[in-house]
Each structure stands twice: as C-alpha cells, then as structure tokens.
Design a protein around this motif. Structure first.
Motif, PDB file in Angstrom:
ATOM      1  N   ILE A 349       5.828  -7.440  12.073  1.00  0.00           N
ATOM      2  CA  ILE A 349       7.193  -6.722  11.901  1.00  0.00           C
ATOM      3  C   ILE A 349       7.152  -5.158  12.281  1.00  0.00           C
ATOM      4  CG2 ILE A 349       8.635  -5.950   9.994  1.00  0.00           C
ATOM      5  CD1 ILE A 349       7.755  -8.507   8.278  1.00  0.00           C
ATOM      6  N   LYS A 350       7.693  -5.032  13.209  1.00  0.00           N
ATOM      7  CA  LYS A 350       7.574  -3.608  14.165  1.00  0.00           C
ATOM      8  C   LYS A 350       8.489  -2.697  13.626  1.00  0.00           C
ATOM      9  CE  LYS A 350       5.501  -5.903  17.974  1.00  0.00           C
ATOM     10  NZ  LYS A 350       4.684  -4.892  18.589  1.00  0.00           N
ATOM     11  N   HIS A 351       8.087  -1.175  13.758  1.00  0.00           N
ATOM     12  CA  HIS A 351       8.757  -0.132  13.688  1.00  0.00           C
ATOM     13  C   HIS A 351       8.368   0.764  14.601  1.00  0.00           C
ATOM     14  CE1 HIS A 351       8.197  -2.009   9.621  1.00  0.00           C
ATOM     15  NE2 HIS A 351       9.550  -1.712   9.512  1.00  0.00           N
ATOM     16  N   ASP A 352       9.432   1.492  14.750  1.00  0.00           N
ATOM     17  CA  ASP A 352       9.309   2.556  15.825  1.00  0.00           C
ATOM     18  C   ASP A 352      10.024   3.770  15.303  1.00  0.00           C
ATOM     19  OD1 ASP A 352       9.544   4.303  18.337  1.00  0.00           O
ATOM     20  OD2 ASP A 352      11.506   3.405  18.818  1.00  0.00           O
ATOM     21  N   ILE A 353       9.573   4.407  14.468  1.00  0.00           N
ATOM     22  CA  ILE A 353       9.814   5.654  13.783  1.00  0.00           C
ATOM     23  C   ILE A 353       9.368   7.138  14.084  1.00  0.00           C
ATOM     24  CG2 ILE A 353      10.184   4.043  11.652  1.00  0.00           C
ATOM     25  CD1 ILE A 353       7.687   7.085  11.258  1.00  0.00           C
ATOM     26  N   ASP A 388       4.159  13.429  19.003  1.00  0.00           N
ATOM     27  CA  ASP A 388       5.616  13.630  18.959  1.00  0.00           C
ATOM     28  C   ASP A 388       6.307  13.029  17.534  1.00  0.00           C
ATOM     29  OD1 ASP A 388       5.253  13.690  21.637  1.00  0.00           O
ATOM     30  OD2 ASP A 388       5.444  11.292  21.908  1.00  0.00           O
ATOM     31  N   GLY A 389       5.219  12.959  16.583  1.00  0.00           N
ATOM     32  CA  GLY A 389       5.675  12.408  15.358  1.00  0.00           C
ATOM     33  C   GLY A 389       6.197  10.996  15.402  1.00  0.00           C
ATOM     34  N   ASN A 390       5.809  10.143  16.376  1.00  0.00           N
ATOM     35  CA  ASN A 390       6.160   8.954  16.543  1.00  0.00           C
ATOM     36  C   ASN A 390       5.341   7.807  16.280  1.00  0.00           C
ATOM     37  OD1 ASN A 390       7.626   6.945  19.566  1.00  0.00           O
ATOM     38  ND2 ASN A 390       7.703   6.458  17.600  1.00  0.00           N
ATOM     39  N   ILE A 391       5.364   7.081  15.119  1.00  0.00           N
ATOM     40  CA  ILE A 391       4.407   6.027  14.814  1.00  0.00           C
ATOM     41  C   ILE A 391       5.142   4.659  14.962  1.00  0.00           C
ATOM     42  CG2 ILE A 391       2.987   5.248  12.959  1.00  0.00           C
ATOM     43  CD1 ILE A 391       2.081   8.201  14.049  1.00  0.00           C
ATOM     44  N   HIS A 392       4.289   4.083  15.459  1.00  0.00           N
ATOM     45  CA  HIS A 392       4.591   2.583  15.535  1.00  0.00           C
ATOM     46  C   HIS A 392       4.170   1.876  14.243  1.00  0.00           C
ATOM     47  CE1 HIS A 392       6.655   2.792  19.357  1.00  0.00           C
ATOM     48  NE2 HIS A 392       5.647   3.447  19.662  1.00  0.00           N
ATOM     49  N   PHE A 393       4.768   1.828  13.099  1.00  0.00           N
ATOM     50  CA  PHE A 393       4.310   1.345  11.984  1.00  0.00           C
ATOM     51  C   PHE A 393       4.598  -0.199  11.647  1.00  0.00           C
ATOM     52  CE2 PHE A 393       4.292   0.797   7.243  1.00  0.00           C
ATOM     53  CZ  PHE A 393       3.126   1.442   7.275  1.00  0.00           C
ATOM     54  N   ASN A 394       3.585  -0.868  12.671  1.00  0.00           N
ATOM     55  CA  ASN A 394       3.639  -2.348  12.898  1.00  0.00           C
ATOM     56  C   ASN A 394       2.901  -3.143  11.507  1.00  0.00           C
ATOM     57  OD1 ASN A 394       5.238  -1.796  15.077  1.00  0.00           O
ATOM     58  ND2 ASN A 394       3.743  -2.436  16.530  1.00  0.00           N
TER      59      ASN A 394
END
Ligand code: 2HG
Ligand code: ZN
Length: 474
Positions: A349-353, A388-394
């Motif tokens: 379950i992927k996130h791109d936050i 960039d403060g960008n985490i793929h919180f998969n």
C-alpha cells in the motif's frame, strides 16, 4: 464510428492506428496493474500537426482522449476507458536542438528521459531530471505530471527545469509557448498550467528544457543511522558544509535495504552491520577537465570529513564512501533496487507524501505507530527523497495475511497516513500526481476555493471535457 477511425487512419497512416486488443495491451497495461484500462484505439501521431488534426477529429466526434507518454505513471493518469482514444506521443521522439551556449535544449514530447540526459551529456551539459523509469518514461509525461526524482534537492522538479512548451488544445489549436529565454515576464505563465495538469488541459508536444554544467566531480556515500532525527541532523550539516553541491539525500529503512539484498542478484549491503536507517548521499561539482581529478578528491575528502565529524557526534553510525564512479553507481543502484525488491515482499500500500523537512522524523514516528496499531504485522517499507521532505511511506503486507485482504484495507490505511500528513501541513501527493488514485484526497484536503478555480480553468481550456476526463479534478 468506423468513419471516425478511417479519418484518424488518414491522418496518421493506418499502421499508426492500433485497434486490435493484443496490440493495444502495451498501452493499456498500467505499471502497477492496479487499474483496468481499455480503449477504442491507440493513435501514434508523428508531429504536432498530426496531434492537432487527431484532436480536431476526436472533438468533432465527441470522443474523449487520454494523452500518454511512456505509460510509467504511478497514479493511473494514463488509464483509459473503452470508449476513449489513447494518443501516445512515442513517435515524436526527436531532440530538436541542443543550445549549449544557452544551456537549453528543445525536445519533442515523446523523447525518452534517458535519451535527453545523454544528448545533453554529448554537449558537455547536464539535464538533472533523474528517476527510476528514465529508460522508458517520456519527457511529455514527466512534464504533464511535474515529475520529481532524486535530484530535486538541488535542481528542482520538472516544472523548475522547463523554460517553455508547446501544446495542442482541446479545440485543435496549437499553443506555441516554446521559448528558451530565462526571463519572460509577459502575463500569466501558461506553461505552468500544462505542467502538472496530467493531460487534462492540453497535449504537450514539445518543450524547452534548462541545462546545467556537467558535473565532473562526484562524491557518494551510504551511511547507517540510528533514527530519522539523525538523518535530519546529517542533512542539515551536509547542506551547510557543501553548499549547493549536495544533489541527492535519500532515506531508506533497513527493511528496504535488506529486501534488496535478499531479492536482487549481486546487491549487497554496503555496510558490514545492519542499521535502522540508511541514507544515500551524492554531492557533485562542475570544474574544468584539467582540474577534474583534484576536484573529485577534494569533494570526496570534504564529504569524508563531514561524515567523520557526524560519527564523532553520534549522528552517523557507519559510512561507506565510493572512491570511484563504479562504486558510486553501485550505491545509487541500491536505492533503485529497493523499489523493485518491495514487490517480492507481497502486496504494497503505497504513499507519496511530503512534509516540511523538520517534520519528517515526527511523520515517520506517528505514521508507523498508527499503521501498526491498525494492522498488526504491517511492515512500513519507507524510503524516499528526504532532501525534499518526500517519503514513499509504502506498507508491505503482514507475511501471514492474504494479499487481496491486505490490499482491500488500502483506503483505511491511506486515510490514517494522509491525516497525519495533513496535521503536519504536508501534501498527500508529493511527486506522482493525482490521476485517479488520489481523487478522494483531492476532495478531502484541497480547499474549496482551489477546487473551484481548478474547475474554472478546466472549463476554460477544455469546455467539453475531452482531455483525460475524470483525472485530477474530483
Ligand atoms: C521512487 O522514488 C519512485 O523510486 C517510486 O517515486 C516510488 O514505487 C514507489 O512507491
Ligand atoms: Zn520517488
């Protein structure tokens, strides 16, 4: 309807109109196979005139269109429905001009990103957009989604790298915004509406891109860290010490590194012992060829001494520094491989936050806690563009759970994670876009005024809703 397809065939040539299901599959198979995609036909125009003629023809027949590049998007933005026509830009793959003196290049939308990087390099220039799919994604898609990648920290995302562009509008007119000047303060910045619009406002057919001096000296390292707070402290001190030489700072959870080691042939852990977190660091400078050896040694020494100091301060637990280009490429490959490796761990379950930099550790703490409380055994497989403060919180599934049952929980897990992002003033989509995957989040988190303006803009550009309907705007 046959008449309609005959007209399209006349424009592009019968061999560039694909209708047989077996042949359209390449264009309807979505990267993550999460969304079913069909289409009436795939059209492959050869130039902007043909794109304009195809659009005019579709508009007359009230057939809606899905613009498509390399079909590598992560949010279903290029997915089509049975009655729609996919307009794929892949044949429009010419580098039109490299203007080395102006540090710019003009390319057609169907150019593959890696080909653009290489063309720039042949002219001793650097095009910084760099991401996993660069061997097959196309620049038109990169611009339409405002793609990010691993060099955003220093060079910005696709939007920051664009000087001008050309697009075909929904009524078949051509917007000619190609321009390779750096300063152009003449009214509304229309190119920035097309960039990130995911094909809902127009079909990008060409662009002027910014180039940079070729980096001749590079220093790269992978470090082991106790926690994300240490990563933040290290990032901050590296930026202060190296100035704008820091191009890449990627965070990787131990589970992700170990998955790459376990599943990807010839991938080893660069450090002798495991660490809760790892960071990949790349710094570059551009110096003249005559100086290049010294510049590289100096940069590597600078990184080494920053890391030594961080080790003394207990910020860094261990570090592996590359001493040549081959080793640097190996370290970069680890970051790439953790994406592929996750598929071996079952459903994801992927996130791109994104959150403000200083909130990354807090986000990770809260999100890990919330997800594991809601689903015991769920395995956060976090990595991404920490700079960039960008985490793929998969989230990888609990090993003993049914894949389908796990994936069915996606809406609840997204809600938990995105709520934390919202509390921390972040974004539920940092670099992948909205497509169809994040329409619910748009409704929930975008303010009403923004949504109303988006709809007005959409109506102004595409009053009959012919371009990628159902994407971006909820
Ligand atoms: C990356 O950073 C990409 O590797 C893919 O944005 C992220 O698949 C993902 O979740
Ligand atoms: Zn990414």
């Amino acid at each position: 309807m046959q008449n309609f397809l005959d007209r399209i065939a006349q424009i592009v040539g019968a061999q560039h109109l694909i209708t047989a299901a077996a042949a359209t599959q390449k264009y309807t198979t979505e990267l993550r196979q999460r969304y079913a995609s069909e289409c009436r036909a795939v059209v492959l125009p050869a130039d902007p005139e043909q794109v304009a003629a195809v659009v005019t023809c579709c508009a007359a027949a009230k057939v809606s269109m899905v613009p498509q590049g390399g079909n590598t998007g992560a949010v279903g933005g290029a997915v089509a429905r049975r009655e729609q026509v996919i307009i794929n830009l892949g044949r429009m793959n010419r580098i039109l001009e490299v203007d080395a003196a102006n540090y710019s290049m003009r390319v057609q939308a169907g150019c593959v990103l890696a080909d653009i990087q290489q063309a720039a390099r042949r002219h001793e220039r650097f095009f910084p957009l760099s991401l996993g799919a660069q061997g097959s994604c196309q620049i038109g898609g990169n611009l339409a989604t405002n793609a990010g990648g691993i060099n955003v920290l220093r060079y910005g995302s696709a939007r920051d790298l664009t000087l001008g562009l050309e697009a075909v509008l929904a009524d078949g007119r051509r917007y000619c915004g190609l321009s390779n000047v750096r300063k152009n303060n003449t009214g509304y910045d229309l190119k920035n509406l097309f960039i990130g619009s995911e094909g809902t406002l127009g079909i990008i057919t060409a662009a002027d891109l910014k180039l940079f001096p070729l980096a001749r000296a590079q220093a790269a390292a992978v470090v082991g860290l106790q926690d994300a707070d240490s990563a933040l402290a290290l990032l901050s001190s590296l930026r202060a010490a190296t100035g704008d030489c820091l191009t890449t700072f990627e965070l990787m959870a131990n589970i992700a590194v170990q998955a790459a080691v376990a599943h990807i042939p010839r991938q080893s852990d660069p450090l002798p012992q495991q660490h809760p977190w790892y960071a990949l660091i790349v710094a570059t400078t551009s110096h003249t060829a005559a100086e290049s050896d010294d510049a590289e040694t100096a940069l590597q020494r600078q990184l080494e001494s920053c890391l030594a100091q961080a080790m003394q301060q207990d910020i860094v637990q261990d570090a592996a520094l590359a001493t040549n280009d081959r080793q640097a490429q190996q370290l970069l490959r680890l970051r790439e491989n953790i994406v592929t490796a996750q598929a071996f761990e079952g459903g994801s379950i992927k996130h791109d936050i994104s959150v403000p930099l200083a909130q990354v550790p807090e986000f990770l703490r809260r999100a890990q806690h919330a997800v594991q409380a809601a689903m015991p055994g769920a395995r956060p497989y976090a990595y991404g563009h920490m700079g960039d403060g960008n985490i793929h919180f998969n989230i990888s599934q609990p090993p003993d759970m049914e894949r389908a049952a796990f994936l069915a929980q996606a809406p609840q897990i997204h809600e938990l994670v995105h709520e934390i992002v919202h509390q921390l003033n972040g974004s539920f989509s940092a670099e992948h876009g909205i497509g169809i995957a994040k329409l619910d989040d748009m409704k929930k988190y975008k303010d009403a005024v923004s949504l109303a303006l988006y709809q007005q803009i959409k109506r102004a550009f595409d009053p009959h809703n012919l371009f990628n309907p159902g994407k971006v705007n909820p």
